[in-house]
Design an enzyme around this catalytic site. Structure first.
Site, mmCIF file in Angstrom:
data_model
loop_
_atom_site.group_PDB
_atom_site.id
_atom_site.type_symbol
_atom_site.label_atom_id
_atom_site.label_comp_id
_atom_site.label_asym_id
_atom_site.label_seq_id
_atom_site.Cartn_x
_atom_site.Cartn_y
_atom_site.Cartn_z
ATOM 1 N N HIS A 153 0.819 -1.217 0.000
ATOM 2 C CA HIS A 153 0.000 0.000 0.000
ATOM 3 C C HIS A 153 0.851 1.264 0.000
ATOM 4 C CE1 HIS A 153 -4.086 -1.739 0.699
ATOM 5 N NE2 HIS A 153 -3.330 -2.787 0.994
ATOM 6 N N ASP A 361 3.797 9.340 -1.175
ATOM 7 C CA ASP A 361 2.626 8.595 -0.717
ATOM 8 C C ASP A 361 2.353 7.453 -1.687
ATOM 9 O OD1 ASP A 361 0.432 8.045 0.851
ATOM 10 O OD2 ASP A 361 -0.276 10.108 0.871
HETATM 11 O O1 F6P Z 1 -0.858 3.492 4.327
HETATM 12 C C1 F6P Z 1 -0.363 2.387 4.991
HETATM 13 C C2 F6P Z 1 -1.132 2.098 6.260
HETATM 14 O O2 F6P Z 1 -0.579 0.973 6.906
HETATM 15 C C3 F6P Z 1 -2.599 1.845 6.007
HETATM 16 O O3 F6P Z 1 -2.853 0.540 5.619
HETATM 17 C C4 F6P Z 1 -3.190 2.226 7.334
HETATM 18 O O4 F6P Z 1 -4.524 2.596 7.237
HETATM 19 C C5 F6P Z 1 -2.342 3.403 7.744
HETATM 20 O O5 F6P Z 1 -1.086 3.193 7.151
HETATM 21 C C6 F6P Z 1 -2.306 3.589 9.244
HETATM 22 O O6 F6P Z 1 -1.402 2.738 9.803
HETATM 23 P P1 F6P Z 1 -1.400 2.117 11.268
HETATM 24 O O7 F6P Z 1 -2.039 0.784 11.141
HETATM 25 O O8 F6P Z 1 0.032 2.070 11.623
HETATM 26 O O9 F6P Z 1 -2.199 3.051 12.148
#
Ligand code: F6P
Length: 470
Positions: A153, A361
């Site tokens: 992602h 990003d």
């Molecule tokens: O963008 C990557 C990501 O891991 C997303 O999948 C997730 O919503 C966001 O970052 C927030 O991450 P965390 O799980 O560390 O709060």
């Protein structure tokens, strides 16, 4: 039809699904059968082996607990203090502690041991994100022969940044044990291809590394999206209207510039506020006519670099307030808390400018949601970082270099001055792109490619990795 097993660090919670990803994967799991597997959110003192199944609003979710120490090494440590900054090209913000890798590996092994007994031979496994790069290797070491796909992602790093990651060679070998690796953008596939073709430099000892064979792994870009039409409906829902009314009262006719981001250094928040400061300094006619709202829910706040980002943002917001605020006018509002999707949809619809300027990003779904929420008769303008994956699909945004705050200030001026006809024309292009890259098609196209060749009607697969990235 084969079942689909989705694996991610966090699993979906109860209540209305927050993001498009959870909605799309829920739908896939409802049609195809299967379950979602991941961490329970609970920390325990001794390693747990039990998997608990729970029905979460009709979705079958299997969860395991992690020990406090392992979770720290795996999540705050290797995933978010080494992989996250390196993949976002912020090596200056990486902290390297050698023992974190063992915890990262151990959690992936624990996931594999817990998942294996739940699998059927023809299950298709879809692993999500950088926390779980080694999972296919660990499953294969235990004998799994299933088709396994991985979706990243976040952006894939350039080779230099990758070489700076401890154990990067093993991680890349781990990626070669997937059948399909999906990335957000063509730029990410190009960076992967660069590594795959040249591989790593010599080690310190000078001993040659064994080249990684990516011959069984297909790598391609699958840009994720949202459900823009659902967002359009949400933006005119009673809950969104409530937020719109509240804000209209506060704005007194001023034009709204809106940013919505997790409080993360990759989002470029201080640079964004500095660009706004330059707009007000360069063009005094905007004072009292515009208002900037930055919504920034805290994130990963046990990690010191995130605390520093929060402090930097406090400082620059204070500076802009001190410089431009008057007893009866404030140039900006900065909110460190999360809002639900309906309130955000209302804010997006009201905003004349959606300011989405991350330094780097994977995709950035705020850009997609902002587009979906606009009023077709009087849409706002998307000002977008050229370093977000979204820049590859949103050609009608005003694209900026977020490091260049003069350029972003000028983009803000253009957006605020843009005549309605041009806003409508640009928005139509953006909405067409958002629809074209919707999250449901994203999930379908990834799973179609991951299906066994027999199910796809393809006799053989002779693609190594897709080097067809111009
Ligand atoms: O963008 C990557 C990501 O891991 C997303 O999948 C997730 O919503 C966001 O970052 C927030 O991450 P965390 O799980 O560390 O709060």
């Amino acid at each position: 039809m084969s079942r689909i097993i989705v694996v991610s660090n966090r699993t979906p919670g109860k209540g209305p699904a927050a993001g498009g990803l959870a909605v799309a994967l829920r739908k896939t799991l409802a049609e195809r059968e299967g379950f979602w597997f991941g961490w329970s959110g609970k920390l325990v003192d001794t390693p747990a082996t039990d998997v608990r199944f729970e029905d979460i609003d009709g979705l079958s979710v299997a969860q395991i607990d992690l020990t406090r120490d392992d979770h720290h090494a795996y999540y705050a440590g290797f995933s978010n203090s080494i992989l996250w900054p390196s993949f976002h090209l912020r090596l200056d913000l990486a902290t390297i502690e050698a023992h974190w890798y063992e915890g990262y590996r151990r959690v992936n092994q624990q996931f594999a041991h817990a998942l294996l007994p739940l699998l059927k031979a023809d299950d298709i496994i879809w692993v999500h994100d950088y926390h779980l790069i080694p999972l296919a290797s660990e499953l294969r070491n235990l004998g799994a022969r299933n088709r396994i796909g991985f979706y990243l992602h976040i952006p894939f790093p350039t080779s230099d940044a990758l070489y700076a990651i401890p154990h990067h060679q093993e991680l890349m070998r781990d990626l070669s044990r997937y059948d399909l690796v999906g990335m957000q953008a063509l730029r990410d596939v190009a960076a992967f291809t660069e590594f795959a073709e040249h591989q790593a430099p010599a080690t310190l000892s000078g001993s040659p590394l064994q080249a990684i064979d990516f011959g069984r792994t297909e790598v391609d870009a699958f840009p994720i999206g949202s459900d823009p039409d659902a967002f359009a409906r949400l933006a005119t829902s009673p809950a969104a209207n409530k937020m719109v009314k509240r804000m209209e009262l506060a704005l007194h006719g001023q034009q709204l510039i809106l940013g919505v981001d997790r409080l993360d250094y990759s989002k470029g928040l201080p640079q964004r506020v500095e660009a706004y400061e330059k707009l007000l300094a360069n063009d005094p006619r905007f004072r009292r006519q515009v208002h900037m709202l930055q919504v920034a829910p805290p994130s990963r706040d046990t990690i010191k670099e995130y605390q520093a980002t929060s402090d930097a943002l406090d400082a620059i917001c204070g500076r802009v307030m001190g410089r431009f605020a008057e007893p009866d006018w404030q140039p900006l509002t900065y909110v460190k808390r999360a809002y639900g999707q309906p309130s955000l949809a209302g804010l997006y619809r009201l905003a004349r400018v959606g300011l989405v300027t991350p330094l780097r990003d994977g995709m950035n779904l705020v850009a997609h949601e902002y587009v979906g929420a606009q009023d077709p008769e009087d849409p706002g303008v998307l000002v977008l970082s050229r370093f977000a994956g979204a820049a590859e699909i949103f050609e009608d945004a005003i694209l900026v270099n977020p490091f260049d705050t003069d350029e972003t200030a000028e983009a803000l001026r253009m957006a605020l001055d843009m005549p309605r006809d041009e806003r409508i024309a640009r928005w139509q292009g953006l909405m067409a792109a958002a629809r074209n890259h919707n999250v449901e098609d994203w999930s379908k196209s990834f799973l179609e490619r991951l299906a066994p060749a027999s199910a796809r009607g393809t006799a053989t697969r002779d693609i190594l990795y897709l080097a067809s990235v111009a």
